[in-house]
Design a protein around this motif. Structure first.
Motif, PDB file in Angstrom:
ATOM      1  N   VAL A   3       0.838  -1.197   0.000  1.00  0.00           N
ATOM      2  CA  VAL A   3       0.000   0.000   0.000  1.00  0.00           C
ATOM      3  C   VAL A   3       0.870   1.243   0.000  1.00  0.00           C
ATOM      4  O   VAL A   3       1.855   1.327   0.745  1.00  0.00           O
ATOM      5  CB  VAL A   3      -0.925   0.016   1.236  1.00  0.00           C
ATOM      6  CG1 VAL A   3      -1.597   1.366   1.386  1.00  0.00           C
ATOM      7  CG2 VAL A   3      -1.985  -1.067   1.121  1.00  0.00           C
ATOM      8  N   THR A   4       0.521   2.203  -0.841  1.00  0.00           N
ATOM      9  CA  THR A   4       1.140   3.536  -0.800  1.00  0.00           C
ATOM     10  C   THR A   4       0.020   4.553  -0.646  1.00  0.00           C
ATOM     11  O   THR A   4      -1.109   4.338  -1.119  1.00  0.00           O
ATOM     12  CB  THR A   4       1.937   3.839  -2.076  1.00  0.00           C
ATOM     13  OG1 THR A   4       1.074   3.744  -3.223  1.00  0.00           O
ATOM     14  CG2 THR A   4       3.088   2.855  -2.241  1.00  0.00           C
ATOM     15  N   VAL A  15      -5.073   6.228  -1.852  1.00  0.00           N
ATOM     16  CA  VAL A  15      -4.387   4.979  -1.530  1.00  0.00           C
ATOM     17  C   VAL A  15      -4.293   4.114  -2.779  1.00  0.00           C
ATOM     18  O   VAL A  15      -5.283   3.917  -3.495  1.00  0.00           O
ATOM     19  CB  VAL A  15      -5.143   4.201  -0.426  1.00  0.00           C
ATOM     20  CG1 VAL A  15      -4.449   2.864  -0.146  1.00  0.00           C
ATOM     21  CG2 VAL A  15      -5.229   5.031   0.840  1.00  0.00           C
ATOM     22  N   GLU A  16      -3.080   3.630  -3.066  1.00  0.00           N
ATOM     23  CA  GLU A  16      -2.868   2.674  -4.148  1.00  0.00           C
ATOM     24  C   GLU A  16      -2.477   1.349  -3.510  1.00  0.00           C
ATOM     25  O   GLU A  16      -1.536   1.292  -2.709  1.00  0.00           O
ATOM     26  CB  GLU A  16      -1.766   3.150  -5.100  1.00  0.00           C
ATOM     27  CG  GLU A  16      -2.073   4.474  -5.799  1.00  0.00           C
ATOM     28  CD  GLU A  16      -3.243   4.342  -6.760  1.00  0.00           C
ATOM     29  OE1 GLU A  16      -3.419   3.252  -7.332  1.00  0.00           O
ATOM     30  OE2 GLU A  16      -3.985   5.334  -6.932  1.00  0.00           O
ATOM     31  N   THR A  82      -3.035   1.281   6.107  1.00  0.00           N
ATOM     32  CA  THR A  82      -2.722   2.705   6.202  1.00  0.00           C
ATOM     33  C   THR A  82      -2.670   3.194   7.646  1.00  0.00           C
ATOM     34  O   THR A  82      -2.081   4.240   7.930  1.00  0.00           O
ATOM     35  CB  THR A  82      -3.766   3.543   5.445  1.00  0.00           C
ATOM     36  OG1 THR A  82      -5.035   3.433   6.118  1.00  0.00           O
ATOM     37  CG2 THR A  82      -3.913   3.072   4.004  1.00  0.00           C
ATOM     38  N   GLY A  83      -3.323   2.469   8.552  1.00  0.00           N
ATOM     39  CA  GLY A  83      -3.409   2.929   9.939  1.00  0.00           C
ATOM     40  C   GLY A  83      -4.479   3.982  10.135  1.00  0.00           C
ATOM     41  O   GLY A  83      -4.599   4.542  11.226  1.00  0.00           O
ATOM     42  N   LEU A 108      -8.085   3.668  -3.769  1.00  0.00           N
ATOM     43  CA  LEU A 108      -9.101   4.109  -2.819  1.00  0.00           C
ATOM     44  C   LEU A 108      -8.905   5.583  -2.529  1.00  0.00           C
ATOM     45  O   LEU A 108      -7.777   6.083  -2.562  1.00  0.00           O
ATOM     46  CB  LEU A 108      -8.997   3.352  -1.480  1.00  0.00           C
ATOM     47  CG  LEU A 108      -9.092   1.836  -1.444  1.00  0.00           C
ATOM     48  CD1 LEU A 108      -8.690   1.348  -0.051  1.00  0.00           C
ATOM     49  CD2 LEU A 108     -10.495   1.387  -1.771  1.00  0.00           C
ATOM     50  N   VAL A 109      -9.995   6.267  -2.226  1.00  0.00           N
ATOM     51  CA  VAL A 109      -9.897   7.603  -1.655  1.00  0.00           C
ATOM     52  C   VAL A 109     -10.528   7.520  -0.269  1.00  0.00           C
ATOM     53  O   VAL A 109     -11.740   7.320  -0.149  1.00  0.00           O
ATOM     54  CB  VAL A 109     -10.604   8.664  -2.519  1.00  0.00           C
ATOM     55  CG1 VAL A 109     -10.574  10.018  -1.812  1.00  0.00           C
ATOM     56  CG2 VAL A 109      -9.922   8.757  -3.882  1.00  0.00           C
ATOM     57  N   VAL A 110      -9.687   7.630   0.752  1.00  0.00           N
ATOM     58  CA  VAL A 110     -10.142   7.433   2.126  1.00  0.00           C
ATOM     59  C   VAL A 110     -10.327   8.785   2.806  1.00  0.00           C
ATOM     60  O   VAL A 110      -9.417   9.619   2.815  1.00  0.00           O
ATOM     61  CB  VAL A 110      -9.129   6.583   2.927  1.00  0.00           C
ATOM     62  CG1 VAL A 110      -9.623   6.370   4.350  1.00  0.00           C
ATOM     63  CG2 VAL A 110      -8.886   5.251   2.234  1.00  0.00           C
TER      64      VAL A 110
END
Length: 433
Positions: A3-4, A15-16, A82-83, A108-110
């Motif tokens: 994850v980045t 998020v990728e 991502t935490g 993703l867009v968190v």
């Protein structure tokens, strides 16, 4: 899962994620199993779920059918990496096909859960009724104990009627083979209780003590492929005696014979009273916590985003629909009508959604303000609140499904709620005689 993440100008996080081939396979397998369960399909020896679905439903590519569910199942793992605790569940944006043996890329867009503040962090004040022991509940449980040890003894002989209890012997055959479960020398049987098909009862009713009768009756069964069929059973029954129900008197002598772990009735009453008290104390503690967080929520400041409202409302509605579906004889429309109609129901749901959100955010603010830390006890208490019978299973399931962040949030709020009550000014109101 790799994850980045990158912070966007609006405060959200891009998020990728790249799921490994093993994670893709697991997600597809689990989604397939869930699909089969929803369709009422059962596992078969030496056959995969995909093979069962193809044979029973003609599905050639099960992975394609459950692809959306598998993608959805991968999202929590990316979020957990991502935490970040999201304000609402993000939607996956696939960047590559979801195929077995291949990695799967998605974005993703968190929206991180916002930090709110309270108007005050002073101790809350609540008033609760006094917790009083109720001897009547002890008596009630002893009466229930007696019902569990009901005995059947010989009664005056007469022709069997509907609702009578009798001792019968049975010998049953189906297609020339003896049916073990319906062959016995003596069995207490109550007519009209729905324990056997109507055709069986119709033949037993009217028989006299000592009478033997051979007859056939129909009962439900399953063929080799699991389809429901009607089975014809030939039965020879003898009514051996008419019986009556005798409820025992629970006293010292009965305890000595049946429950010697209790020295006498005082010991039994003390044990039951202790169990009731522990249960009541747990409920009483939860009642006080709810009152305390209700007071704390009155200090909430801030605006809750529409997306958060919509997500929470959707979750509450889905859970409620699932509960109503489990209630026999009630449709969703009937349930809504019982709540006062659609308009009143929607208003109730809106108020409940806001109450849950505000209380949760108020506890988040308190947790941060007081610098609280979650313990393993808090995590297990959160799991117990979800499933008191199997908290360990809840923890394992949530962590293995990537929802560790949701478990952490629940544990943080429990820790904050406990701290809130520990520091609250609690007034005990005595019950009026």
């Amino acid at each position: 899962m790799k994850v980045t993440q990158k912070k966007l100008d609006d405060g959200k996080i891009s998020v990728e994620a790249v799921a490994s081939t093993a994670e893709v396979s697991t997600a597809l397998n689990n989604a397939g199993i869930m699909f089969a369960q929803q369709m009422g399909l059962h596992p078969e020896r030496d056959k995969t779920v995909a093979q069962v679905c193809e044979e029973r439903m003609g599905i050639k590519d099960l992975d394609a059918v459950v692809e959306a569910q598998a993608v959805e199942a991968l999202v929590p793992f990316a979020v957990d990496k991502t935490g970040i605790i999201p304000a609402y569940p993000p939607q996956a944006m696939p960047k590559s096909p979801l195929k077995r043996g291949q990695t799967f890329q998605f974005g993703l867009v968190v929206a991180p859960k916002p930090n709110y503040d309270l108007e005050s962090y002073e101790s809350v004040e609540i008033t609760v009724p006094e917790l009083v022991a109720d001897d009547a509940e002890v008596d009630n449980q002893i009466a229930q104990l007696a019902e569990r040890y009901v005995e059947y003894v010989t009664d005056e002989p007469h022709v069997v009627g509907k609702g009578d209890v009798c001792m019968i012997s049975l010998e049953s055959f189906m297609d020339g083979e003896k049916v073990p479960g319906l062959t016995m020398d003596g069995r207490t049987y109550a007519t009209g209780a729905g324990l056997m098909p109507d055709g069986f009862d119709e033949n037993i009713i009217g028989m006299d003590v000592g009478e033997t009768k051979t007859f056939t009756f129909e009962g439900p069964g399953l063929d080799d492929e699991g389809n429901e069929i009607v089975e014809v059973i030939e039965c020879t029954a003898t009514v051996k005696e008419i019986q009556k129900q005798v409820t025992p008197v629970i006293d010292d002598a009965w305890l000595k014979k049946n429950m010697p772990m209790y020295a006498d009735m005082d010991a039994l009453r003390s044990s039951i009273s202790g169990t009731i008290h522990r249960q009541q104390m747990g409920e009483y503690e939860n009642y006080k916590r709810n009152l305390a967080v209700t007071e704390l929520a009155k200090r909430f400041k801030g605006k809750i985003a529409d997306e958060v409202y919509e997500s929470m409302s959707r979750n509450l509605l889905n859970n409620l629909r699932a509960q109503v579906q489990q209630q026999e004889g009630m449709t969703w429309e009937q349930f809504v009508e019982q709540q006062g109609g659609e308009q009143q129901f929607n208003m109730m749901m809106m108020m409940q959604t806001r109450q849950m959100l505000v209380q949760g955010y108020a506890l988040d603010a308190l947790f941060t303000h007081e610098g609280l830390v979650v313990s393993d006890e808090d995590i297990m208490e959160a799991c117990t609140s979800m499933n008191p019978q199997n908290p360990q299973g809840v923890r394992r399931q949530m962590e293995e499904s990537g929802r560790g962040f949701a478990l952490r949030e629940a544990a943080e709020r429990i820790r904050a709620n406990k701290w809130l009550l520990e520091h609250a000014k609690v007034t005990i109101k005595e019950n009026q005689a």
